[in-house]
Scaffold this motif. Structure first.
Motif, PDB file in Angstrom:
ATOM      1  N   PHE A   1      -0.854  24.870-126.246  1.00 15.85           N
ATOM      2  CA  PHE A   1       0.402  24.545-126.925  1.00 15.85           C
ATOM      3  C   PHE A   1       0.267  24.934-128.404  1.00 15.85           C
ATOM      4  CE2 PHE A   1       0.404  21.225-123.558  1.00 15.85           C
ATOM      5  CZ  PHE A   1       1.680  21.392-123.043  1.00 15.85           C
ATOM      6  N   PRO A   2       1.374  25.087-129.116  1.00 19.90           N
ATOM      7  CA  PRO A   2       1.273  25.180-130.579  1.00 19.90           C
ATOM      8  C   PRO A   2       0.526  23.959-131.113  1.00 19.90           C
ATOM      9  CG  PRO A   2       3.488  25.736-129.854  1.00 19.90           C
ATOM     10  CD  PRO A   2       2.769  25.188-128.653  1.00 19.90           C
ATOM     11  N   HIS A   3      -0.381  24.187-132.064  1.00 14.72           N
ATOM     12  CA  HIS A   3      -1.242  23.090-132.528  1.00 14.72           C
ATOM     13  C   HIS A   3      -1.342  23.080-134.044  1.00 14.72           C
ATOM     14  CE1 HIS A   3      -4.890  20.650-133.076  1.00 14.72           C
ATOM     15  NE2 HIS A   3      -4.518  20.070-131.945  1.00 14.72           N
ATOM     16  N   GLU A   4      -1.318  21.874-134.603  1.00 18.69           N
ATOM     17  CA  GLU A   4      -1.241  21.684-136.045  1.00 18.69           C
ATOM     18  C   GLU A   4      -2.506  22.071-136.799  1.00 18.69           C
ATOM     19  OE1 GLU A   4      -2.535  17.999-133.887  1.00 18.69           O
ATOM     20  OE2 GLU A   4      -0.873  19.411-133.685  1.00 18.69           O
ATOM     21  N   VAL A   5      -3.659  22.024-136.156  1.00 21.61           N
ATOM     22  CA  VAL A   5      -4.930  22.306-136.826  1.00 21.61           C
ATOM     23  C   VAL A   5      -5.386  23.738-136.598  1.00 21.61           C
ATOM     24  CG1 VAL A   5      -7.391  21.716-136.933  1.00 21.61           C
ATOM     25  CG2 VAL A   5      -5.679  19.898-136.780  1.00 21.61           C
ATOM     26  N   VAL A   6      -5.203  24.225-135.375  1.00 20.54           N
ATOM     27  CA  VAL A   6      -5.814  25.498-134.993  1.00 20.54           C
ATOM     28  C   VAL A   6      -4.793  26.607-134.738  1.00 20.54           C
ATOM     29  CG1 VAL A   6      -5.925  24.935-132.524  1.00 20.54           C
ATOM     30  CG2 VAL A   6      -7.668  26.422-133.519  1.00 20.54           C
ATOM     31  N   GLY A   7      -3.509  26.293-134.722  1.00 20.90           N
ATOM     32  CA  GLY A   7      -2.470  27.288-134.478  1.00 20.90           C
ATOM     33  C   GLY A   7      -1.915  27.181-133.081  1.00 20.90           C
ATOM     34  N   PHE A   8      -2.778  27.451-132.087  1.00 22.66           N
ATOM     35  CA  PHE A   8      -2.499  27.196-130.680  1.00 22.66           C
ATOM     36  C   PHE A   8      -3.723  26.505-130.096  1.00 22.66           C
ATOM     37  CE2 PHE A   8       0.720  30.461-131.231  1.00 22.66           C
ATOM     38  CZ  PHE A   8       1.757  30.009-130.411  1.00 22.66           C
ATOM     39  N   SER A   9      -3.498  25.468-129.315  1.00 23.61           N
ATOM     40  CA  SER A   9      -4.606  24.708-128.754  1.00 23.61           C
ATOM     41  C   SER A   9      -5.237  25.451-127.584  1.00 23.61           C
ATOM     42  CB  SER A   9      -4.114  23.326-128.305  1.00 23.61           C
ATOM     43  OG  SER A   9      -3.167  23.460-127.248  1.00 23.61           O
ATOM     44  N   GLY A  10      -6.215  24.810-126.968  1.00 18.98           N
ATOM     45  CA  GLY A  10      -6.841  25.369-125.781  1.00 18.98           C
ATOM     46  C   GLY A  10      -8.053  26.225-126.083  1.00 18.98           C
ATOM     47  N   GLY A  11      -8.629  26.781-125.034  1.00 19.61           N
ATOM     48  CA  GLY A  11      -9.785  27.650-125.188  1.00 19.61           C
ATOM     49  C   GLY A  11     -10.985  26.922-125.756  1.00 19.61           C
ATOM     50  N   ALA A  12     -11.646  27.574-126.706  1.00 18.77           N
ATOM     51  CA  ALA A  12     -12.865  27.018-127.288  1.00 18.77           C
ATOM     52  C   ALA A  12     -12.632  25.728-128.061  1.00 18.77           C
ATOM     53  CB  ALA A  12     -13.530  28.049-128.199  1.00 18.77           C
ATOM     54  N   LYS A  13     -11.373  25.360-128.267  1.00 23.72           N
ATOM     55  CA  LYS A  13     -11.099  24.065-128.893  1.00 23.72           C
ATOM     56  C   LYS A  13     -11.613  22.912-128.027  1.00 23.72           C
ATOM     57  CE  LYS A  13      -7.403  21.346-131.025  1.00 23.72           C
ATOM     58  NZ  LYS A  13      -7.690  20.114-130.235  1.00 23.72           N
ATOM     59  N   TYR A  14     -11.781  23.166-126.734  1.00 24.54           N
ATOM     60  CA  TYR A  14     -12.340  22.131-125.857  1.00 24.54           C
ATOM     61  C   TYR A  14     -13.839  21.949-126.082  1.00 24.54           C
ATOM     62  CZ  TYR A  14      -8.045  21.120-123.486  1.00 24.54           C
ATOM     63  OH  TYR A  14      -6.775  20.671-123.217  1.00 24.54           O
ATOM     64  N   LEU A  15     -14.449  22.899-126.784  1.00 21.42           N
ATOM     65  CA  LEU A  15     -15.829  22.740-127.230  1.00 21.42           C
ATOM     66  C   LEU A  15     -15.876  22.105-128.610  1.00 21.42           C
ATOM     67  CD1 LEU A  15     -17.073  26.312-126.255  1.00 21.42           C
ATOM     68  CD2 LEU A  15     -17.629  24.202-125.032  1.00 21.42           C
ATOM     69  N   PHE A  16     -15.069  22.656-129.513  1.00 24.25           N
ATOM     70  CA  PHE A  16     -15.028  22.222-130.915  1.00 24.25           C
ATOM     71  C   PHE A  16     -13.569  22.026-131.310  1.00 24.25           C
ATOM     72  CE2 PHE A  16     -18.435  25.363-130.286  1.00 24.25           C
ATOM     73  CZ  PHE A  16     -19.543  24.572-130.516  1.00 24.25           C
TER      74      PHE A  16
ATOM     75  N   GLY B   1       1.574  27.222-134.485  1.00 23.24           N
ATOM     76  CA  GLY B   1       2.283  28.303-133.828  1.00 23.24           C
ATOM     77  C   GLY B   1       1.835  29.697-134.222  1.00 23.24           C
ATOM     78  N   LEU B   2       0.725  29.799-134.979  1.00 23.52           N
ATOM     79  CA  LEU B   2       0.167  31.096-135.360  1.00 23.52           C
ATOM     80  C   LEU B   2      -1.132  31.321-134.584  1.00 23.52           C
ATOM     81  CD1 LEU B   2       0.636  30.913-139.236  1.00 23.52           C
ATOM     82  CD2 LEU B   2       2.201  31.874-137.535  1.00 23.52           C
ATOM     83  N   LYS B   3      -1.335  32.515-134.029  1.00 19.29           N
ATOM     84  CA  LYS B   3      -2.545  32.778-133.246  1.00 19.29           C
ATOM     85  C   LYS B   3      -3.777  32.944-134.117  1.00 19.29           C
ATOM     86  CE  LYS B   3      -3.045  35.498-129.723  1.00 19.29           C
ATOM     87  NZ  LYS B   3      -2.968  36.670-128.804  1.00 19.29           N
TER      88      LYS B   3
ATOM     89  N   SER C   1     -10.148  36.046-124.251  1.00 18.58           N
ATOM     90  CA  SER C   1      -9.034  36.812-123.685  1.00 18.58           C
ATOM     91  C   SER C   1      -8.072  35.934-122.900  1.00 18.58           C
ATOM     92  CB  SER C   1      -9.560  37.947-122.802  1.00 18.58           C
ATOM     93  OG  SER C   1     -10.264  37.442-121.689  1.00 18.58           O
ATOM     94  N   ALA C   2      -8.604  34.980-122.138  1.00 23.46           N
ATOM     95  CA  ALA C   2      -7.716  34.092-121.371  1.00 23.46           C
ATOM     96  C   ALA C   2      -6.900  33.218-122.314  1.00 23.46           C
ATOM     97  CB  ALA C   2      -8.531  33.240-120.408  1.00 23.46           C
ATOM     98  N   TRP C   3      -7.551  32.703-123.379  1.00 24.75           N
ATOM     99  CA  TRP C   3      -6.800  31.909-124.355  1.00 24.75           C
ATOM    100  C   TRP C   3      -5.736  32.758-125.053  1.00 24.75           C
ATOM    101  CZ3 TRP C   3      -6.536  33.002-129.583  1.00 24.75           C
ATOM    102  CH2 TRP C   3      -5.744  32.115-130.328  1.00 24.75           C
ATOM    103  N   SER C   4      -6.073  33.972-125.422  1.00 23.70           N
ATOM    104  CA  SER C   4      -5.132  34.837-126.119  1.00 23.70           C
ATOM    105  C   SER C   4      -3.883  35.085-125.276  1.00 23.70           C
ATOM    106  CB  SER C   4      -5.808  36.169-126.464  1.00 23.70           C
ATOM    107  OG  SER C   4      -4.913  37.038-127.128  1.00 23.70           O
ATOM    108  N   ALA C   5      -4.082  35.336-123.979  1.00 28.06           N
ATOM    109  CA  ALA C   5      -2.945  35.558-123.090  1.00 28.06           C
ATOM    110  C   ALA C   5      -2.097  34.306-122.968  1.00 28.06           C
ATOM    111  CB  ALA C   5      -3.450  36.004-121.713  1.00 28.06           C
ATOM    112  N   ALA C   6      -2.748  33.146-122.883  1.00 23.89           N
ATOM    113  CA  ALA C   6      -2.009  31.886-122.786  1.00 23.89           C
ATOM    114  C   ALA C   6      -1.238  31.592-124.066  1.00 23.89           C
ATOM    115  CB  ALA C   6      -2.972  30.742-122.476  1.00 23.89           C
ATOM    116  N   ALA C   7      -1.849  31.886-125.221  1.00 25.76           N
ATOM    117  CA  ALA C   7      -1.156  31.656-126.496  1.00 25.76           C
ATOM    118  C   ALA C   7       0.077  32.547-126.614  1.00 25.76           C
ATOM    119  CB  ALA C   7      -2.110  31.903-127.662  1.00 25.76           C
ATOM    120  N   ASP C   8      -0.012  33.774-126.109  1.00 22.88           N
ATOM    121  CA  ASP C   8       1.150  34.664-126.141  1.00 22.88           C
ATOM    122  C   ASP C   8       2.296  34.082-125.314  1.00 22.88           C
ATOM    123  OD1 ASP C   8      -0.119  36.485-127.764  1.00 22.88           O
ATOM    124  OD2 ASP C   8      -0.763  37.790-126.116  1.00 22.88           O
ATOM    125  N   LEU C   9       1.992  33.555-124.135  1.00 22.48           N
ATOM    126  CA  LEU C   9       3.038  32.963-123.298  1.00 22.48           C
ATOM    127  C   LEU C   9       3.533  31.648-123.891  1.00 22.48           C
ATOM    128  CD1 LEU C   9       4.766  33.055-120.777  1.00 22.48           C
ATOM    129  CD2 LEU C   9       2.883  31.987-119.509  1.00 22.48           C
TER     130      LEU C   9
END
Length: 424
Positions: free
Chosen positions: A164-179, A205-207, A248-256
């Protein structure tokens, strides 16, 4: 250039994926981790996704692994008890001890040094390079890269979570589940404070953001192979599933996600009633009702966080938040000696909820007003530096269908971002 995701399924238009399409997207994982120790990272209840459905699918697909453990990537959220964990993944107590008896369910313990392993260091010089113009000495020096020891002891890490759009990282998900998901406090604090210095409006909302770059830098130190199942949620279903490496999987998800989760408005609103759903059971997470609407609010406007169910600021961080209140970044930077003892992640949360502002002649000047309509009373709101409204005297429908007047009602706030069109 990042490789294409291993597998993907994307619904056309505003449609949702069928169960068969989701299953087909996950099938390439079958047989990939035979006789290996697999750790699956999942979100807690403060994220929307059909986790019970996905849990059952994934357990079925990974039926040939040596061990299978699911860990809730809490960051600094409170741990879930057994009943809450079962509800999260959608299984009964009986199933827990029969069908799923070999599947581990765990909370991340970010404050337990014994639960953490150090896998590397991000030098201060590299943090400065990544932060660029957002660098500030308050970010500190070298950053220890620590994460839950179970991630190091596993043969494979699978991340299963929404973007999702995220306030700290731009878009959530991916490696954010690690850090910060399963990391130690060092990365949690530095990433969140860097996000605060970049501001919500300059991040969400920024990648490509400094925090995303810092998270990916830290992920380079993780010795365990990582596979990402990136999800794009729409309502109660999925609009997209992307399986592959975590970039790459996160990037594709952020685009959608940028297509599905951002509403562009013609002009900013003067007042927004942002209705926080019950899944946000603390202001620590209900603040998302502010973050996702802040970019659509006019200077001097008012954002009302309507959360009639909510009576807690933060079980983990409440002591600090009541001490410092909710303020803008300049408020803290210009009085750093008063606040340098407070964890950077808590300061960041404070600024995210309060929004941006300026500091002139020893006074703070926030861009907007933030009012809380919850079970947190007027005295506490005053102490927290937030406005107060009695939720029992407020009818959300009074705010409906008034966009022409500059008034907006958002019924399930926190995941859809509202932004003003460029040039508006």
């Amino acid at each position: 250039m990042n490789p294409a995701p291993l597998s993907q399924a994307q619904a056309a238009g505003g449609a949702l994926l069928s169960e068969a399409q989701i299953q087909a997207a996950l099938e390439p994982l079958r047989g990939r981790f035979t006789r290996q120790k697999v750790l699956v990272l999942i979100p807690d209840h403060t994220r929307t996704l059909p986790l019970p459905q996905l849990f059952r699918m994934l357990v079925g697909i990974l039926d040939d692994v040596k061990t299978l453990d699911f860990m809730i990537a809490l960051g600094t959220h409170p741990p879930l008890d057994e009943a809450q964990m079962l509800k999260l993944v959608g299984i009964s107590a009986e199933e827990r001890h029969t069908t799923y008896r070999y599947v581990g369910l765990h909370n991340h313990a970010w404050q337990d040094p014994d639960a953490l392993a150090t896998v590397g260091v991000v030098p201060q010089a590299r943090v400065m390079e990544i932060a660029g113009e957002r660098w500030h000495p308050t970010l500190g020096g070298d950053v220890q890269v620590k994460l839950n020891r179970a991630a190091v002891e596993a043969d494979q890490i699978i991340i299963l979570g929404p973007t999702f759009p995220h306030e700290v990282v731009g878009f959530s998900g991916g490696a954010k589940y690690l850090f910060p998901g399963i990391s130690g406090p060092e990365m949690i604090n530095v990433t969140h404070w860097l996000g605060a210095l970049a501001t919500v409006r300059g991040t969400i909302g920024l990648k490509d953001t400094p925090v995303r770059a810092l998270i990916h830098e830290a992920a380079r130190h993780v010795p365990t192979p990582i596979t990402l199942i990136a999800l794009v949620v729409q309502g109660s279903g999925l609009a997209g599933v992307f399986v592959g490496d975590h970039i790459s999987a996160w990037s594709a998800a952020a685009d959608l996600s940028s297509q599905r989760h951002i509403v562009w408005v013609d002009k900013p609103f003067k007042q927004v009633l942002s209705w926080a759903p019950p899944m946000y059971d603390e202001l620590w997470t209900a603040g998302k009702a502010m973050y996702k609407l802040d970019p659509a609010l006019a200077d001097g406007g008012e954002l009302i966080i309507y959360a009639p169910h909510l009576d807690t600021v933060s079980k983990v961080h409440g002591k600090y938040i009541y001490e410092i209140g909710y303020h803008t970044v300049p408020y803290f930077l210009n009085q750093w000696e008063r606040f340098k003892h407070v964890p950077l992640g808590v300061l960041a949360h404070s600024t995210h909820v309060r929004g941006s502002g300026t500091w002139m002649n020893g006074q703070e000047h926030p861009r907007i007003r933030v009012t809380l309509a919850s079970r947190i009373g007027p005295e506490d709101c005053q102490r927290l530096n937030l406005g107060y409204l009695d939720p029992d005297t407020l009818n959300p429908e009074d705010f409906a269908n008034r966009e022409a007047e500059g008034v907006l009602l958002v019924r399930k706030a926190g995941e859809t971002l509202y932004r003003v069109k460029e040039g508006a």
